[in-house]
Design an enzyme around this catalytic site. Structure first.
Site, PDB file in Angstrom:
ATOM      1  N   CYS A 275       0.941  -1.301   0.033  1.00 51.76           N
ATOM      2  CA  CYS A 275       0.003   0.007   0.033  1.00 51.76           C
ATOM      3  C   CYS A 275       0.773   1.395  -0.052  1.00 51.76           C
ATOM      4  O   CYS A 275       0.394   2.268  -0.966  1.00 51.76           O
ATOM      5  CB  CYS A 275      -0.920   0.296   1.257  1.00 51.76           C
ATOM      6  SG  CYS A 275      -2.120  -1.103   1.126  1.00 51.76           S
TER       7      CYS A 275
HETATM    8  C1  UDX Z   1      -7.000  -3.951  -1.490  1.00 46.17           C
HETATM    9  C2  UDX Z   1      -7.908  -3.019  -2.089  1.00 46.17           C
HETATM   10  O1  UDX Z   1      -8.831  -3.388  -2.604  1.00 46.17           O
HETATM   11  C3  UDX Z   1      -6.929  -2.200  -2.630  1.00 46.17           C
HETATM   12  O2  UDX Z   1      -7.466  -0.960  -3.601  1.00 46.17           O
HETATM   13  C4  UDX Z   1      -6.041  -1.560  -1.342  1.00 46.17           C
HETATM   14  O3  UDX Z   1      -5.076  -0.461  -2.223  1.00 46.17           O
HETATM   15  C5  UDX Z   1      -5.323  -2.567  -0.948  1.00 46.17           C
HETATM   16  O4  UDX Z   1      -6.158  -3.700  -0.486  1.00 46.17           O
HETATM   17  P1  UDX Z   1      -5.881  -6.451  -2.113  1.00 46.17           P
HETATM   18  O5  UDX Z   1      -6.947  -7.084  -1.210  1.00 46.17           O
HETATM   19  O6  UDX Z   1      -4.582  -6.551  -1.606  1.00 46.17           O
HETATM   20  O7  UDX Z   1      -6.244  -5.065  -2.447  1.00 46.17           O
HETATM   21  O8  UDX Z   1      -6.100  -6.960  -3.387  1.00 46.17           O
HETATM   22  P2  UDX Z   1      -5.541  -8.112  -4.167  1.00 46.17           P
HETATM   23  O9  UDX Z   1      -4.852  -9.055  -3.276  1.00 46.17           O
HETATM   24  O10 UDX Z   1      -4.904  -7.752  -5.555  1.00 46.17           O
HETATM   25  O11 UDX Z   1      -6.963  -8.881  -4.702  1.00 46.17           O
HETATM   26  C6  UDX Z   1      -7.853  -8.602  -5.321  1.00 46.17           C
HETATM   27  C7  UDX Z   1      -8.780  -9.630  -5.824  1.00 46.17           C
HETATM   28  O12 UDX Z   1      -9.661  -9.351  -6.755  1.00 46.17           O
HETATM   29  C8  UDX Z   1      -8.067 -10.829  -6.319  1.00 46.17           C
HETATM   30  O13 UDX Z   1      -8.497 -12.160  -5.738  1.00 46.17           O
HETATM   31  C9  UDX Z   1      -8.650 -10.982  -7.948  1.00 46.17           C
HETATM   32  O14 UDX Z   1      -8.854 -12.421  -8.441  1.00 46.17           O
HETATM   33  C10 UDX Z   1     -10.031 -10.320  -7.614  1.00 46.17           C
HETATM   34  N1  UDX Z   1     -10.536  -9.844  -8.881  1.00 46.17           N
HETATM   35  C11 UDX Z   1     -10.045  -8.890  -9.540  1.00 46.17           C
HETATM   36  C12 UDX Z   1     -11.872 -10.217  -9.209  1.00 46.17           C
HETATM   37  O15 UDX Z   1     -12.280 -10.706  -8.673  1.00 46.17           O
HETATM   38  N2  UDX Z   1     -12.407  -9.472 -10.189  1.00 46.17           N
HETATM   39  C13 UDX Z   1     -11.649  -8.481 -11.083  1.00 46.17           C
HETATM   40  O16 UDX Z   1     -12.319  -7.962 -12.052  1.00 46.17           O
HETATM   41  C14 UDX Z   1     -10.417  -8.180 -10.717  1.00 46.17           C
HETATM   42  C1  UDX Z   2      -0.307  -0.169   5.730  1.00 42.83           C
HETATM   43  C2  UDX Z   2      -1.336   0.707   6.526  1.00 42.83           C
HETATM   44  O1  UDX Z   2      -0.863   0.530   8.004  1.00 42.83           O
HETATM   45  C3  UDX Z   2      -2.810   0.297   6.483  1.00 42.83           C
HETATM   46  O2  UDX Z   2      -3.582   1.209   7.347  1.00 42.83           O
HETATM   47  C4  UDX Z   2      -3.044   0.385   4.992  1.00 42.83           C
HETATM   48  O3  UDX Z   2      -4.491  -0.148   5.027  1.00 42.83           O
HETATM   49  C5  UDX Z   2      -2.349  -0.648   4.237  1.00 42.83           C
HETATM   50  O4  UDX Z   2      -0.896  -0.037   4.444  1.00 42.83           O
HETATM   51  P1  UDX Z   2       0.664  -2.493   5.756  1.00 42.83           P
HETATM   52  O5  UDX Z   2       1.454  -2.326   4.615  1.00 42.83           O
HETATM   53  O6  UDX Z   2       0.244  -3.813   6.154  1.00 42.83           O
HETATM   54  O7  UDX Z   2      -0.512  -1.490   6.360  1.00 42.83           O
HETATM   55  O8  UDX Z   2       1.771  -2.568   7.068  1.00 42.83           O
HETATM   56  P2  UDX Z   2       2.210  -1.467   8.173  1.00 42.83           P
HETATM   57  O9  UDX Z   2       2.343  -2.228   9.420  1.00 42.83           O
HETATM   58  O10 UDX Z   2       1.719  -0.205   8.355  1.00 42.83           O
HETATM   59  O11 UDX Z   2       3.854  -1.361   7.708  1.00 42.83           O
HETATM   60  C6  UDX Z   2       4.189  -0.573   6.562  1.00 42.83           C
HETATM   61  C7  UDX Z   2       5.806  -0.709   6.260  1.00 42.83           C
HETATM   62  O12 UDX Z   2       6.478   0.279   7.200  1.00 42.83           O
HETATM   63  C8  UDX Z   2       6.548  -1.894   6.671  1.00 42.83           C
HETATM   64  O13 UDX Z   2       7.355  -2.221   5.881  1.00 42.83           O
HETATM   65  C9  UDX Z   2       6.940  -1.429   8.027  1.00 42.83           C
HETATM   66  O14 UDX Z   2       8.002  -2.253   8.398  1.00 42.83           O
HETATM   67  C10 UDX Z   2       7.356  -0.212   7.872  1.00 42.83           C
HETATM   68  N1  UDX Z   2       7.236   0.491   9.286  1.00 42.83           N
HETATM   69  C11 UDX Z   2       6.203   0.558  10.056  1.00 42.83           C
HETATM   70  C12 UDX Z   2       8.539   0.944   9.727  1.00 42.83           C
HETATM   71  O15 UDX Z   2       9.513   0.893   9.053  1.00 42.83           O
HETATM   72  N2  UDX Z   2       8.577   1.721  10.990  1.00 42.83           N
HETATM   73  C13 UDX Z   2       7.176   1.880  11.742  1.00 42.83           C
HETATM   74  O16 UDX Z   2       7.455   2.383  12.687  1.00 42.83           O
HETATM   75  C14 UDX Z   2       6.221   1.459  11.121  1.00 42.83           C
END
Ligand code: UDX
Ligand code: UDX
Length: 448
Positions: A275
């Protein structure tokens, strides 16, 4: 007229869709999960999640056993629900801007499924989308596909999620807030009611606003968190160059200030995950499209990219040239307790090590399978920490796994060619490591 059903459906069973859908089903609400990926659907029907997330498998198995959750590739099933969450991915295009192809396709699928139905249906955009997408992109697609106008007969709302990997189930069971960006009052009331059913016993702070502000909240949240990480990494890099300065103590002290707070102040090798980078790039690109250059956010990203070189430089300080040196990388996942390596700092560090002629051995408690797919073949993947350390000239601790905290000085001494450690996560108790050449992110040494 058909009675309104109580069921909800999800289109897109990735990380966010599956975790949220499973929690909703666990609350006794009939949930229909739709995904285009047949293999994934087959696996889910057996109660097996396609990725690792604490508590998910157990919860998924329970809802599947109780028939509270149904999985299908057939989007027309959505018509059996009265609320649909769109949770497909929103990847980046080559220029960093957001790719809305999947969101548009999913909207089209929902629209086709509910077209002709006299029953009110609420469509909820949970995928992260840039400000204005729900009203300017989703709405016209949905209205065209249903031949209805959003309002009393058709609901539309934005509802961003804030889940972090490793705590997604906990975060869904007890969110710190709910953000509802409703297109109209009926959409807002319907979604608020659904959340009341889900969180009957707990009152969750809820912000009800318009869709564009809701979409902006999600980006603002990730921009702030990423900025904190790059800020503390900047301070760490300064500390590293000043004898005796220690970013750990700095972070602890500033975190006591209620205006700052203690979280997201851990210096390290730079943020990774699916993200932060993607969303910052999308926000930067969006911002430029509305004639504002967000230089702060570009700097946050640049600091993050360069952080890998800071880590590699620490190993260079210990070894001189890296050419033909063997470096053991402990930890590949972008953070602990996940097998996810998307945008992981380990990828940037390993790339730079290889470019400098080093040979790399690597180990991760959970991400080895992922690593096999994404790392170049010449990186030697080992099944445990001890074999990874064997014959290494230097070890870099990249991920803060508890397993690595438990490694003893003798584990390094008895296996490595030389006792050189770079601690990119500050997890080693350096007092126990006397006689080691130890350098760490944000720790000033007299030779710095
Ligand atoms: C989510 C959010 O939706 C994204 O916008 C946000 O920034 C991060 O979290 P994520 O759950 O990580 O994304 O998505 P991903 O792991 O890529 O999964 C998407 C799923 O949707 C897949 O299983 C894919 O097969 C499915 N998909 C995709 C559909 O069913 N229909 C489509 O047309 C495209
Ligand atoms: C993040 C946001 O926290 C979440 O709210 C959003 O929906 C998706 O993106 P995530 O990517 O799962 O979630 O991980 P997060 O725990 O936020 O860590 C992101 C990255 O930052 C990791 O690589 C982590 O190691 C790093 N990080 C985080 C640091 O280096 N230092 C910190 O103090 C916190």
């Amino acid at each position: 007229m058909r009675r309104e059903s109580d069921a909800v459906s999800f289109i897109g069973l990735g990380y966010v869709g599956l975790c949220t859908a499973t929690v909703i089903a666990s609350k006794g609400i009939k949930t229909i999960g739709v995904d285009v990926d047949e293999k994934r659907i087959e696996q889910l029907r057996k109660g097996n999640p396609p990725f690792h997330e604490p508590q998910l498998q157990q919860m998924l198995k329970a809802v599947v056993r109780k028939n509270r959750m149904e999985f299908t590739t057939d989007a027309s099933k959505i018509a059996e629900a009265n609320t649909t969450f769109i949770t497909v991915g929103t990847p980046s295009k080559d220029d960093g801007s957001i790719d809305l192809t999947y969101v548009k396709k999913a909207t089209q699928d929902v629209g086709s499924a509910i077209a002709g139905s006299p029953v009110y249906h609420l469509v909820v955009i949970k995928s992260t989308v840039t400000p204005g997408t729900t009203t300017d992109v989703v709405r016209p697609v949905l209205e065209a596909a249903t031949e209805k106008v959003c309002g009393p007969e058709l609901g539309l709302s934005s509802n961003p999620e804030f889940l972090a990997e490793g705590s997604a189930i906990k975060g869904t069971l007890q969110p710190d807030k709910i953000v509802i960006g409703a297109l109209d009052s009926k959409s807002g009331a319907t979604l608020t009611k659904l959340y009341r059913r889900i969180y009957s016993k707990t009152k969750i702070p809820t912000v009800v606003t318009d869709p564009t502000t809701a979409e902006t909240i999600k980006y603002a949240s990730n921009a702030f968190l990423a900025t904190r990480v790059s800020t503390i990494n900047t301070i760490a890099n300064i500390c590293q160059r000043v004898p005796k300065a220690d970013v750990e103590t700095v972070a602890k002290a500033i975190g006591l200030d209620p205006r700052i707070g203690p979280l997201y102040l851990k210096a390290g090798p730079g943020y990774g995950g699916s993200c932060f980078h993607k969303d910052l790039q999308a926000l930067i690109s969006f911002s430029r499209s509305v004639n504002y250059d967000p230089i702060l956010l570009s700097a946050v990203e640049e600091v993050n990219q360069r952080q890998a070189s800071e880590i590699v430089n620490l190993s260079r300080k210990l070894l001189g040239s890296l050419d033909n040196r063997r470096i053991a990388v402990l930890g590949l996942a972008f953070k602990k307790d996940t097998d996810d390596m998307r945008e992981a700092a380990s990828l940037r560090v390993i790339d730079e090590l290889l470019k400098n002629g080093a040979s790399v051995s690597a180990y991760d408690p959970m991400a080895l399978e992922t690593a096999r797919r994404v790392l170049p073949e010449k990186v030697e993947l080992l099944p445990d920490a001890i074999s990874c350390l064997r014959r290494a000239d230097c070890c870099i601790v990249m991920t803060e796994w508890d397993e690595f905290r438990r490694l003893k000085p003798s584990d390094y001494k008895s296996t490595m060619k030389a006792p050189n450690i770079v601690d990119a996560r500050r997890i080693i108790k350096r007092d126990d490591f006397e006689g080691f050449n130890y350098l760490a992110v944000g720790l000033g040494t007299s030779s710095s």
